[in-house]
Design a protein around this motif. Structure first.
Motif, PDB file in Angstrom:
ATOM      1  N   MET A  68      41.838  -9.612  -3.333  1.00  0.00           N
ATOM      2  CA  MET A  68      40.884  -8.808  -4.099  1.00  0.00           C
ATOM      3  C   MET A  68      40.030  -9.687  -5.007  1.00  0.00           C
ATOM      4  SD  MET A  68      42.881  -5.284  -5.132  1.00  0.00           S
ATOM      5  CE  MET A  68      44.608  -5.751  -5.204  1.00  0.00           C
ATOM      6  N   GLU A  69      40.644 -10.659  -5.651  1.00  0.00           N
ATOM      7  CA  GLU A  69      39.891 -11.539  -6.547  1.00  0.00           C
ATOM      8  C   GLU A  69      38.828 -12.317  -5.796  1.00  0.00           C
ATOM      9  OE1 GLU A  69      43.143 -12.480 -10.091  1.00  0.00           O
ATOM     10  OE2 GLU A  69      43.038 -13.814  -8.357  1.00  0.00           O
ATOM     11  N   GLU A  70      39.183 -12.832  -4.635  1.00  0.00           N
ATOM     12  CA  GLU A  70      38.213 -13.597  -3.844  1.00  0.00           C
ATOM     13  C   GLU A  70      37.060 -12.714  -3.373  1.00  0.00           C
ATOM     14  OE1 GLU A  70      37.903 -16.919  -3.110  1.00  0.00           O
ATOM     15  OE2 GLU A  70      39.390 -17.050  -4.713  1.00  0.00           O
ATOM     16  N   LEU A  71      37.364 -11.513  -2.937  1.00  0.00           N
ATOM     17  CA  LEU A  71      36.312 -10.619  -2.478  1.00  0.00           C
ATOM     18  C   LEU A  71      35.397 -10.181  -3.620  1.00  0.00           C
ATOM     19  CD1 LEU A  71      38.164  -8.352   0.117  1.00  0.00           C
ATOM     20  CD2 LEU A  71      36.653 -10.285   0.563  1.00  0.00           C
ATOM     21  N   LYS A  72      35.966  -9.989  -4.808  1.00  0.00           N
ATOM     22  CA  LYS A  72      35.146  -9.624  -5.963  1.00  0.00           C
ATOM     23  C   LYS A  72      34.162 -10.744  -6.303  1.00  0.00           C
ATOM     24  CE  LYS A  72      35.407  -6.652  -8.749  1.00  0.00           C
ATOM     25  NZ  LYS A  72      34.584  -5.442  -8.963  1.00  0.00           N
ATOM     26  N   LYS A  73      34.604 -11.983  -6.152  1.00  0.00           N
ATOM     27  CA  LYS A  73      33.708 -13.119  -6.413  1.00  0.00           C
ATOM     28  C   LYS A  73      32.596 -13.189  -5.373  1.00  0.00           C
ATOM     29  CE  LYS A  73      37.360 -16.077  -8.343  1.00  0.00           C
ATOM     30  NZ  LYS A  73      38.184 -17.298  -8.075  1.00  0.00           N
ATOM     31  N   LYS A  74      32.951 -12.986  -4.127  1.00  0.00           N
ATOM     32  CA  LYS A  74      31.990 -13.152  -3.036  1.00  0.00           C
ATOM     33  C   LYS A  74      31.055 -11.952  -2.881  1.00  0.00           C
ATOM     34  CE  LYS A  74      32.984 -15.510   0.567  1.00  0.00           C
ATOM     35  NZ  LYS A  74      33.486 -16.040   1.849  1.00  0.00           N
ATOM     36  N   TYR A  75      31.548 -10.762  -3.242  1.00  0.00           N
ATOM     37  CA  TYR A  75      30.773  -9.541  -3.026  1.00  0.00           C
ATOM     38  C   TYR A  75      30.734  -8.706  -4.310  1.00  0.00           C
ATOM     39  CZ  TYR A  75      31.735 -11.051   1.732  1.00  0.00           C
ATOM     40  OH  TYR A  75      31.847 -11.798   2.872  1.00  0.00           O
ATOM     41  N   PRO A  76      30.094  -9.225  -5.357  1.00  0.00           N
ATOM     42  CA  PRO A  76      30.103  -8.528  -6.655  1.00  0.00           C
ATOM     43  C   PRO A  76      29.404  -7.178  -6.633  1.00  0.00           C
ATOM     44  CG  PRO A  76      28.526 -10.347  -6.668  1.00  0.00           C
ATOM     45  CD  PRO A  76      29.321 -10.474  -5.405  1.00  0.00           C
ATOM     46  N   ASP A  77      28.553  -6.935  -5.636  1.00  0.00           N
ATOM     47  CA  ASP A  77      27.831  -5.660  -5.579  1.00  0.00           C
ATOM     48  C   ASP A  77      28.659  -4.538  -4.943  1.00  0.00           C
ATOM     49  OD1 ASP A  77      25.630  -6.855  -6.750  1.00  0.00           O
ATOM     50  OD2 ASP A  77      24.727  -7.401  -4.827  1.00  0.00           O
ATOM     51  N   TYR A  78      29.802  -4.899  -4.378  1.00  0.00           N
ATOM     52  CA  TYR A  78      30.676  -3.900  -3.769  1.00  0.00           C
ATOM     53  C   TYR A  78      31.621  -3.324  -4.818  1.00  0.00           C
ATOM     54  CZ  TYR A  78      29.444  -5.070   1.069  1.00  0.00           C
ATOM     55  OH  TYR A  78      28.794  -5.238   2.254  1.00  0.00           O
ATOM     56  N   LYS A  79      31.875  -2.033  -4.715  1.00  0.00           N
ATOM     57  CA  LYS A  79      32.906  -1.430  -5.557  1.00  0.00           C
ATOM     58  C   LYS A  79      34.274  -1.716  -4.951  1.00  0.00           C
ATOM     59  CE  LYS A  79      30.586   2.383  -7.893  1.00  0.00           C
ATOM     60  NZ  LYS A  79      30.578   3.853  -8.148  1.00  0.00           N
ATOM     61  N   LEU A  80      35.247  -1.913  -5.808  1.00  0.00           N
ATOM     62  CA  LEU A  80      36.624  -2.131  -5.355  1.00  0.00           C
ATOM     63  C   LEU A  80      37.472  -0.928  -5.753  1.00  0.00           C
ATOM     64  CD1 LEU A  80      38.836  -3.878  -4.108  1.00  0.00           C
ATOM     65  CD2 LEU A  80      39.129  -4.989  -6.332  1.00  0.00           C
ATOM     66  N   LEU A  81      37.990  -0.244  -4.749  1.00  0.00           N
ATOM     67  CA  LEU A  81      38.882   0.900  -4.961  1.00  0.00           C
ATOM     68  C   LEU A  81      40.304   0.489  -4.612  1.00  0.00           C
ATOM     69  CD1 LEU A  81      39.691   3.959  -5.184  1.00  0.00           C
ATOM     70  CD2 LEU A  81      39.026   4.153  -2.769  1.00  0.00           C
ATOM     71  N   VAL A  82      41.249   0.767  -5.510  1.00  0.00           N
ATOM     72  CA  VAL A  82      42.668   0.515  -5.249  1.00  0.00           C
ATOM     73  C   VAL A  82      43.412   1.836  -5.328  1.00  0.00           C
ATOM     74  CG1 VAL A  82      44.781  -0.598  -6.076  1.00  0.00           C
ATOM     75  CG2 VAL A  82      42.621  -1.856  -6.095  1.00  0.00           C
ATOM     76  N   THR A  83      44.214   2.116  -4.304  1.00  0.00           N
ATOM     77  CA  THR A  83      45.055   3.312  -4.328  1.00  0.00           C
ATOM     78  C   THR A  83      46.528   2.917  -4.296  1.00  0.00           C
ATOM     79  OG1 THR A  83      44.944   3.516  -1.907  1.00  0.00           O
ATOM     80  CG2 THR A  83      43.355   4.787  -3.208  1.00  0.00           C
ATOM     81  N   PHE A  84      47.340   3.755  -4.922  1.00  0.00           N
ATOM     82  CA  PHE A  84      48.789   3.569  -4.944  1.00  0.00           C
ATOM     83  C   PHE A  84      49.473   4.800  -4.378  1.00  0.00           C
ATOM     84  CE2 PHE A  84      47.747   0.514  -8.317  1.00  0.00           C
ATOM     85  CZ  PHE A  84      48.614  -0.531  -8.032  1.00  0.00           C
ATOM     86  N   PHE A  85      50.616   4.580  -3.765  1.00  0.00           N
ATOM     87  CA  PHE A  85      51.472   5.691  -3.367  1.00  0.00           C
ATOM     88  C   PHE A  85      52.481   5.999  -4.470  1.00  0.00           C
ATOM     89  CE2 PHE A  85      55.198   7.587  -1.318  1.00  0.00           C
ATOM     90  CZ  PHE A  85      54.607   8.654  -0.672  1.00  0.00           C
ATOM     91  N   SER A  86      53.035   4.969  -5.084  1.00  0.00           N
ATOM     92  CA  SER A  86      54.142   5.121  -6.033  1.00  0.00           C
ATOM     93  C   SER A  86      53.678   5.155  -7.482  1.00  0.00           C
ATOM     94  CB  SER A  86      55.128   3.959  -5.849  1.00  0.00           C
ATOM     95  OG  SER A  86      56.004   3.852  -6.947  1.00  0.00           O
ATOM     96  N   PRO A  87      54.300   6.005  -8.306  1.00  0.00           N
ATOM     97  CA  PRO A  87      53.992   6.015  -9.736  1.00  0.00           C
ATOM     98  C   PRO A  87      54.273   4.681 -10.422  1.00  0.00           C
ATOM     99  CG  PRO A  87      55.178   8.003  -9.126  1.00  0.00           C
ATOM    100  CD  PRO A  87      55.229   7.087  -7.937  1.00  0.00           C
TER     101      PRO A  87
END
Length: 413
Positions: A68-87
């Motif tokens: 995720m960190e690498e992609l955020k650096k390379k593609y700053p114009d993209y939104k990053l969505l993270v989903t979890f299953f567990s509380p």
């Protein structure tokens, strides 16, 4: 089998509100999902470029962080969505600034999967380790959205590889690419006819290897240790306490202990403190105290353990004395210190590997614990050699992130 799966998921989704009445964790599981679609509607316009990462829980999130960190650096114009299953994962990381939005994943019903993908419309979906949700995967396939699995791990006893696992194997066929942790996983997939598989390794090694480059200083820990040999006990459970308490109570005054219990509520921390016969202090009591006068520091707080390991000469990592699951051994290993764990670690590949290399020791009783740790405390050369093996284990297994990013670039650009 697909019909039965969808019936089961629909029934489970229907009774979730009732289940939420029974335990605090299930309540979080239920209540947290009530706002998922509202949050998504507020954050996504339909015109966003989005990268979606799904994690089962906290451990999988940590595996995903380097990518995720690498992609955020390379593609700053993209939104990053993270989903979890567990509380346990969501509650720990819901305020992380790494992602633009963090939500619970709605249950894998056909309707919810379709609504979720329509709202988010991700350019890429990345699943970490072993969360396989057939309806989500099918909707991604129908919408020509690439789905990639990273740090994936498979076992022969999983349904995918059984005679009755046709439905699950069909779900696997919707996946564009697998990046697996080990040769066993690669062999199992290839035996089923999959050729879109690369043995990349585990991204957790990249994650923990960066820790040693960070500023790990914690002033009050330096004050507490005061040049003594330090044993760090991380993420311990009551079953672990039964193994190490006797040694803590009888160890030389030249040895100090930092204990970071898994459960940090006051009743648990005070119960642990009462078992210790020599000079113990809680994190919550430290202000105004001369910490070097104490022999045991109990960290009834969160957020310090990865840095605290940098101060250790020896680490005991909890979870494997009971059935809760072994906690992260890679964090102490990256600092080049010997590691001791409990007896139940058969499902933890990295622990088995490090044990074979003689950088990790498994114990099943207080007597075994004392035998191993006395050797490590008294024999400096043995301790340093064992720690060197642990550190080399981390360094020799990095690189998965770079392999994965090279492929993901072809799916994003």
């Amino acid at each position: 089998m697909g019909v039965l799966y969808n019936i089961f998921i629909s029934i489970f989704n229907g009774i979730l509100p009732l289940l939420g009445l029974f335990t605090p964790k299930l309540k979080l599981f239920v209540e947290g999902r009530k706002l998922t679609f509202q949050k998504l509607e507020e954050h996504f316009s339909g015109q966003d470029r989005t990268l979606w990462f799904h994690c089962a829980s906290l451990g999988e999130y940590e595996q995903g962080v380097p990518v995720m960190e690498e992609l955020k650096k390379k593609y700053p114009d993209y939104k990053l969505l993270v989903t979890f299953f567990s509380p346990s994962g969501y509650e720990a990381k819901k305020n992380s600034t790494l992602a633009d939005i963090i939500v619970y994943l709605p249950m894998d019903t056909k309707a919810k999967a379709k609504r979720f993908i329509q709202l988010v419309n991700p350019d890429l979906a990345v699943f970490i380790k072993y969360e396989f949700w057939p309806n989500y995967l099918k909707v991604l396939e129908v919408n020509n959205i690439p789905a990639v699995f990273i740090s994936a791990a498979f076992r022969e006893d999983q349904a995918f590889f059984k005679w009755y696992g046709g439905f699950m194997r069909k779900a696997l066929k919707t996946i564009d690419y697998f990046f697996v942790q080990d040769t066993i996983s690669k062999t199992l997939l290839e035996a089923q006819g999959f050729t879109n598989v690369t043995l990349s390794g585990d991204t957790r090694f990249d994650r923990v290897s960066h820790q040693i480059e960070m500023d790990n200083q914690v002033d009050f820990i330096s004050e507490f240790i005061d040049k003594r040999l330090c044993i760090v006990i991380g993420s311990s459970w009551p079953e672990d306490e039964e193994v190490f308490i006797e040694f803590v109570n009888t160890a030389s005054n030249d040895v100090c202990f930092i204990i970071a219990p898994h459960e940090i509520k006051d009743s648990s921390a005070n119960s642990l403190k009462q078992k210790i016969k020599k000079g113990a202090i809680l994190y919550s009591e430290k202000d105004g105290k001369d910490l070097k006068d104490y022999r045991v520091f109990i960290m009834n707080t969160i957020g310090y353990l990865s840095r605290v390991y940098s101060y250790g000469d020896i680490a005991y990592v909890g979870g494997a004395m009971g059935t809760g699951g072994l906690h992260n051994i890679l964090e102490p290993a990256t600092f080049g210190i010997p590691i001791i764990i409990g007896k139940n670690f058969e499902k933890f590949r990295e622990a088995k590997q490090l044990q074979k290399l003689a950088g990790l020791f498994s114990v099943s009783s207080p007597e075994e614990f004392s035998q191993v740790i006395n050797k490590l405390v008294e024999d400096k050369k043995f301790r340093e050699k064992t720690g060197m093996i642990a550190g080399h284990f981390i360094n020799s297994n990095t690189g998965a992130t770079a392999i994965i990013i090279e492929y993901l670039d072809t799916k994003i650009e």
